[in-house]
Enzyme design. Structure first.
Site, PDB file in Angstrom:
ATOM      1  N   CYS A 113      86.970  32.660  17.499  1.00  0.00           N
ATOM      2  CA  CYS A 113      85.820  33.162  18.268  1.00  0.00           C
ATOM      3  C   CYS A 113      84.575  33.388  17.405  1.00  0.00           C
ATOM      4  O   CYS A 113      83.474  33.520  17.920  1.00  0.00           O
ATOM      5  CB  CYS A 113      86.195  34.440  19.011  1.00  0.00           C
ATOM      6  SG  CYS A 113      87.501  34.163  20.209  1.00  0.00           S
ATOM      7  N   HIS A 249      79.404  37.811  20.988  1.00  0.00           N
ATOM      8  CA  HIS A 249      80.553  37.039  21.478  1.00  0.00           C
ATOM      9  C   HIS A 249      81.047  37.705  22.766  1.00  0.00           C
ATOM     10  O   HIS A 249      81.101  38.928  22.861  1.00  0.00           O
ATOM     11  CB  HIS A 249      81.656  37.016  20.420  1.00  0.00           C
ATOM     12  CG  HIS A 249      82.950  36.473  20.933  1.00  0.00           C
ATOM     13  ND1 HIS A 249      83.021  35.283  21.627  1.00  0.00           N
ATOM     14  CD2 HIS A 249      84.218  36.973  20.894  1.00  0.00           C
ATOM     15  CE1 HIS A 249      84.281  35.077  21.969  1.00  0.00           C
ATOM     16  NE2 HIS A 249      85.022  36.084  21.546  1.00  0.00           N
ATOM     17  N   ASN A 279      86.143  34.534  28.134  1.00  0.00           N
ATOM     18  CA  ASN A 279      86.021  34.346  26.696  1.00  0.00           C
ATOM     19  C   ASN A 279      86.179  32.861  26.374  1.00  0.00           C
ATOM     20  O   ASN A 279      87.287  32.319  26.457  1.00  0.00           O
ATOM     21  CB  ASN A 279      87.095  35.186  25.987  1.00  0.00           C
ATOM     22  CG  ASN A 279      87.050  35.041  24.472  1.00  0.00           C
ATOM     23  OD1 ASN A 279      86.363  34.175  23.933  1.00  0.00           O
ATOM     24  ND2 ASN A 279      87.800  35.886  23.779  1.00  0.00           N
TER      25      ASN A 279
HETATM   26  N1  COA Z   1      96.928  42.582  35.202  1.00  0.00           N
HETATM   27  C1  COA Z   1      97.518  43.758  35.476  1.00  0.00           C
HETATM   28  N2  COA Z   1      98.121  44.511  34.544  1.00  0.00           N
HETATM   29  C2  COA Z   1      98.089  44.054  33.277  1.00  0.00           C
HETATM   30  C3  COA Z   1      97.495  42.827  32.923  1.00  0.00           C
HETATM   31  C4  COA Z   1      96.904  42.083  33.955  1.00  0.00           C
HETATM   32  N3  COA Z   1      96.289  40.901  33.732  1.00  0.00           N
HETATM   33  N4  COA Z   1      97.643  42.648  31.604  1.00  0.00           N
HETATM   34  C5  COA Z   1      98.294  43.716  31.117  1.00  0.00           C
HETATM   35  N5  COA Z   1      98.580  44.565  32.135  1.00  0.00           N
HETATM   36  C6  COA Z   1      99.280  45.850  32.075  1.00  0.00           C
HETATM   37  C7  COA Z   1     100.133  45.983  30.834  1.00  0.00           C
HETATM   38  O1  COA Z   1     101.382  45.354  31.013  1.00  0.00           O
HETATM   39  C8  COA Z   1     100.254  47.481  30.716  1.00  0.00           C
HETATM   40  O2  COA Z   1     101.223  47.932  31.608  1.00  0.00           O
HETATM   41  P1  COA Z   1     102.226  49.116  31.202  1.00  0.00           P
HETATM   42  O3  COA Z   1     101.337  50.306  30.955  1.00  0.00           O
HETATM   43  O4  COA Z   1     103.091  49.249  32.402  1.00  0.00           O
HETATM   44  O5  COA Z   1     102.942  48.634  29.976  1.00  0.00           O
HETATM   45  C9  COA Z   1      98.888  47.987  31.214  1.00  0.00           C
HETATM   46  O6  COA Z   1      98.316  46.903  31.968  1.00  0.00           O
HETATM   47  C10 COA Z   1      97.935  48.378  30.095  1.00  0.00           C
HETATM   48  O7  COA Z   1      97.949  47.366  29.113  1.00  0.00           O
HETATM   49  P2  COA Z   1      97.050  47.434  27.835  1.00  0.00           P
HETATM   50  O8  COA Z   1      97.285  46.204  27.003  1.00  0.00           O
HETATM   51  O9  COA Z   1      97.207  48.773  27.176  1.00  0.00           O
HETATM   52  O10 COA Z   1      95.598  47.393  28.504  1.00  0.00           O
HETATM   53  P3  COA Z   1      94.199  47.481  27.813  1.00  0.00           P
HETATM   54  O11 COA Z   1      93.392  48.532  28.431  1.00  0.00           O
HETATM   55  O12 COA Z   1      94.297  47.457  26.313  1.00  0.00           O
HETATM   56  O13 COA Z   1      93.531  46.103  28.260  1.00  0.00           O
HETATM   57  C11 COA Z   1      93.010  43.978  27.315  1.00  0.00           C
HETATM   58  C12 COA Z   1      94.106  44.884  27.861  1.00  0.00           C
HETATM   59  C13 COA Z   1      93.656  42.678  26.858  1.00  0.00           C
HETATM   60  C14 COA Z   1      92.003  43.706  28.395  1.00  0.00           C
HETATM   61  C15 COA Z   1      92.328  44.695  26.119  1.00  0.00           C
HETATM   62  O14 COA Z   1      93.289  45.193  25.227  1.00  0.00           O
HETATM   63  C16 COA Z   1      91.405  43.794  25.368  1.00  0.00           C
HETATM   64  O15 COA Z   1      90.418  43.339  25.889  1.00  0.00           O
HETATM   65  N6  COA Z   1      91.698  43.549  24.078  1.00  0.00           N
HETATM   66  C17 COA Z   1      90.878  42.711  23.264  1.00  0.00           C
HETATM   67  C18 COA Z   1      91.172  41.312  23.625  1.00  0.00           C
HETATM   68  C19 COA Z   1      90.179  40.379  23.063  1.00  0.00           C
HETATM   69  O16 COA Z   1      89.017  40.556  23.262  1.00  0.00           O
HETATM   70  N7  COA Z   1      90.667  39.361  22.372  1.00  0.00           N
HETATM   71  C20 COA Z   1      89.889  38.347  21.869  1.00  0.00           C
HETATM   72  C21 COA Z   1      89.110  38.825  20.694  1.00  0.00           C
HETATM   73  S1  COA Z   1      88.079  37.539  20.202  1.00  0.00           S
END
Ligand code: COA
EC number: 2.3.1.180
Length: 322
Positions: A113, A249, A279
């Site tokens: 990215c 980004h 993304n």
């Molecule tokens: N729909 C519904 N529920 C979802 C889901 C989806 N698409 N994806 C994950 N969940 C659930 C998880 O299983 C978890 O459930 P649980 O509590 O029963 O275990 C819950 O939602 C919370 O998951 P979590 O990973 O803690 O959520 P979060 O608030 O961290 O959000 C992201 C997840 C991926 C959106 C977030 O972590 C993020 O944006 N991270 C950075 C990712 C990124 O930008 N990567 C590229 C960098 S260049």
């Protein structure tokens, strides 16, 4: 003093759109969850025959048209991509052939990215040192090919697209500085764990997918991007209030908002496309720039801050006068 100045921008998104409601039919998720956690409403996905180079070519042609430059003017091509058409030749070489440019250096940069910021930093150094006069710098991805469409924790995040700029030698101010970093110790937090030399048959079978520890990536990204904007401001001895536009980004609206808060920038001075594009990795910054140039928000003379974070981890920034 010679600067590298952006003289044209271009973007390309595949026709096919995948909305959050479409994803609700594919995995256990909701439009509400995706929007609340990421800001994403929809993303574009390449057709089965559409490749990274197809998207790169369309974006490049648009950037060259805006710059008023033809194939004969281009003397350097850098393509940032994690999803090249082939193992080799590089996508930059394939693009060079399509554009009927012959002989100039052409190579890919792989920094996920952060790829576009890396490519811009490399092209800037070529131009400042007299190694090139008119570079084509492209970020292009078909990430949909390395997404596991049954994994709700990743498949809702990514999209396909390409963005390009023409970068020319100029006595007028252009790129003021670029700052590029990496720390390979974080390889396992965000990666495709299979590759050509470790699991070639799985790569061939299309079973090499993005894996991510989203929560941990989120925390490191916010902290790291906070540090890189400080580094960029200090290096240039400028105040954050002087920046006209933040072009980040586009991974997650909450990461973007955190960086904007750090810079004390109101969100109406931040170019945000993550809602419509998702993304798109290396394509996200040049795509966002192109949108804001074409709708008249970014104007000649504006001071722009670009910043990115990605797998590796890699991270980087660019401060430039448009
Ligand atoms: N729909 C519904 N529920 C979802 C889901 C989806 N698409 N994806 C994950 N969940 C659930 C998880 O299983 C978890 O459930 P649980 O509590 O029963 O275990 C819950 O939602 C919370 O998951 P979590 O990973 O803690 O959520 P979060 O608030 O961290 O959000 C992201 C997840 C991926 C959106 C977030 O972590 C993020 O944006 N991270 C950075 C990712 C990124 O930008 N990567 C590229 C960098 S260049």
């Amino acid at each position: 003093m010679t600067y590298a100045r952006i003289t044209g921008t271009g973007g390309c998104l595949p026709e096919k759109i995948l909305t959050n409601h479409d994803l609700e039919k594919m995995v256990e998720t909701t439009d509400e969850w995706i929007q609340e956690r990421t800001g994403i409403k929809k993303r574009h996905v390449a057709g089965p025959e559409e490749t990274t180079c197809d998207l790169a070519e369309r974006a490049a042609r648009r950037a060259m048209e805006m710059a008023g430059r033809g194939s004969a003017d281009i003397d350097l091509i850098i393509v940032a991509t994690t999803t090249p058409d082939r193992v080799f030749p590089s996508t930059a070489c394939l693009l060079q052939k399509r554009l009927e440019i012959h002989g100039c250096a052409a190579f890919d940069v792989q920094a996920v990215c952060t790829g576009f910021v890396y490519a811009l930093g490399v092209a800037d150094r070529f131009i400042r040192t007299g190694g090139a006069k008119c570079a084509l710098v492209v970020g292009a991805e078909t990430l949909s090919r390395i997404v596991d469409w049954t994994d709700r924790t990743t498949c809702v995040l990514f999209g396909d697209g390409a963005g390009a700029v023409v970068l020319e030698a100029s006595e007028e101010q252009g790129i003021l500085s670029t700052h590029l970093h990496a720390d390979g110790r974080f390889d396992n937090l965000l990666h495709v764990p299979k590759g050509v030399s470790t699991a070639y048959s799985e790569v061939l079978a299309g079973e090499a997918y993005i894996e991510m520890k989203g929560n941990e990536v989120f925390k490191v990204a916010v902290n790291t991007l906070g540090r890189i904007v400080d580094e960029t401001l200090e290096y240039n001895d400028i105040d954050q209030a002087e920046i006209d536009w933040l072009i980040p980004h586009q991974a997650n609206i909450r990461i973007i908002q955190a960086t904007a808060r750090k810079l004390k920038m109101p969100m109406d001075r931040v170019v945000v496309t993550v809602g419509e594009h998702g993304n798109t990795s290396a394509a996200s910054i040049p795509l966002a720039l192109d949108v804001a140039v074409r709708d008249g928000r970014v104007r000649p003379g504006d001071l722009l801050m670009m910043e990115a974070f990605g797998g590796g981890f890699t991270w980087g920034s660019a401060l430039l006068r448009f």
